[in-house]
Design a protein around this motif. Structure first.
Motif, PDB file in Angstrom:
ATOM      1  N   LYS A 189       0.824  -1.208   0.000  1.00 19.66           N
ATOM      2  CA  LYS A 189       0.000   0.000   0.000  1.00 19.66           C
ATOM      3  C   LYS A 189       0.862   1.264   0.000  1.00 19.66           C
ATOM      4  O   LYS A 189       0.505   2.268  -0.613  1.00 19.66           O
ATOM      5  CB  LYS A 189      -0.906  -0.011   1.233  1.00 19.66           C
ATOM      6  CG  LYS A 189      -1.797   1.175   1.375  1.00 19.66           C
ATOM      7  CD  LYS A 189      -2.623   1.042   2.637  1.00 19.66           C
ATOM      8  CE  LYS A 189      -3.198   2.369   3.054  1.00 19.66           C
ATOM      9  NZ  LYS A 189      -3.868   2.311   4.343  1.00 19.66           N
ATOM     10  N   THR A 190       1.998   1.228   0.696  1.00 21.70           N
ATOM     11  CA  THR A 190       2.855   2.410   0.772  1.00 21.70           C
ATOM     12  C   THR A 190       3.862   2.486  -0.376  1.00 21.70           C
ATOM     13  O   THR A 190       4.571   3.487  -0.497  1.00 21.70           O
ATOM     14  CB  THR A 190       3.611   2.447   2.109  1.00 21.70           C
ATOM     15  OG1 THR A 190       4.396   1.266   2.231  1.00 21.70           O
ATOM     16  CG2 THR A 190       2.666   2.561   3.275  1.00 21.70           C
ATOM     17  N   LEU A 194       7.959   5.157  -3.958  1.00 21.53           N
ATOM     18  CA  LEU A 194       8.490   5.379  -5.304  1.00 21.53           C
ATOM     19  C   LEU A 194       8.411   6.850  -5.699  1.00 21.53           C
ATOM     20  O   LEU A 194       9.341   7.393  -6.299  1.00 21.53           O
ATOM     21  CB  LEU A 194       7.756   4.507  -6.322  1.00 21.53           C
ATOM     22  CG  LEU A 194       8.008   3.002  -6.218  1.00 21.53           C
ATOM     23  CD1 LEU A 194       7.137   2.254  -7.207  1.00 21.53           C
ATOM     24  CD2 LEU A 194       9.465   2.687  -6.420  1.00 21.53           C
ATOM     25  N   ALA A 195       7.312   7.513  -5.338  1.00 18.71           N
ATOM     26  CA  ALA A 195       7.175   8.943  -5.637  1.00 18.71           C
ATOM     27  C   ALA A 195       8.229   9.754  -4.888  1.00 18.71           C
ATOM     28  O   ALA A 195       8.800  10.709  -5.440  1.00 18.71           O
ATOM     29  CB  ALA A 195       5.775   9.427  -5.273  1.00 18.71           C
ATOM     30  N   LEU A 237      13.141  12.891  -5.085  1.00 14.79           N
ATOM     31  CA  LEU A 237      14.489  13.203  -4.612  1.00 14.79           C
ATOM     32  C   LEU A 237      15.492  13.234  -5.761  1.00 14.79           C
ATOM     33  O   LEU A 237      16.348  14.122  -5.826  1.00 14.79           O
ATOM     34  CB  LEU A 237      14.922  12.185  -3.560  1.00 14.79           C
ATOM     35  CG  LEU A 237      16.265  12.417  -2.892  1.00 14.79           C
ATOM     36  CD1 LEU A 237      16.275  13.753  -2.162  1.00 14.79           C
ATOM     37  CD2 LEU A 237      16.576  11.281  -1.942  1.00 14.79           C
ATOM     38  N   ILE A 238      15.369  12.293  -6.679  1.00 13.35           N
ATOM     39  CA  ILE A 238      16.252  12.273  -7.848  1.00 13.35           C
ATOM     40  C   ILE A 238      16.051  13.544  -8.682  1.00 13.35           C
ATOM     41  O   ILE A 238      17.026  14.175  -9.116  1.00 13.35           O
ATOM     42  CB  ILE A 238      16.015  11.007  -8.688  1.00 13.35           C
ATOM     43  CG1 ILE A 238      16.521   9.777  -7.933  1.00 13.35           C
ATOM     44  CG2 ILE A 238      16.678  11.113 -10.055  1.00 13.35           C
ATOM     45  CD1 ILE A 238      16.124   8.457  -8.565  1.00 13.35           C
TER      46      ILE A 238
END
Length: 78
Positions: free
Chosen positions: A15-16, A21-22, A27-28
């Motif tokens: 669920k998280t 991933l977002a 951050l990238i």
């Protein structure tokens, strides 16, 4: 009972996963944006600027920098 607990933990992790991933992608992109800004201010190539602004272990960044034409002294100083 243990199987149920493992399943609940797995479902919570699943669920998280989109949020995780977002966050990673964000951050990238933030590091890339800061690196681009550095290249506009200083006479640096993008790889040097990106490695200098990327978070993480210094040893990993140093290994990547050593394998490229990045300015190792600038990266280590920043």
């Amino acid at each position: 009972h243990r199987g149920l607990l493992v399943r609940q933990i797995f479902l919570l992790a699943l669920k998280t996963l989109p949020q995780i991933l977002a966050s990673i992608i964000g951050l990238i992109l933030l590091c890339a944006l800061m690196a681009y800004g550095l290249t506009q201010i200083l006479p640096l190539d993008f790889m040097t600027a990106y490695l200098a602004t990327s978070p993480g272990g210094l040893d990993t960044v140093a290994i990547i920098a050593a394998g490229t034409r990045a300015d190792m002294s600038f990266i280590m100083a920043l």
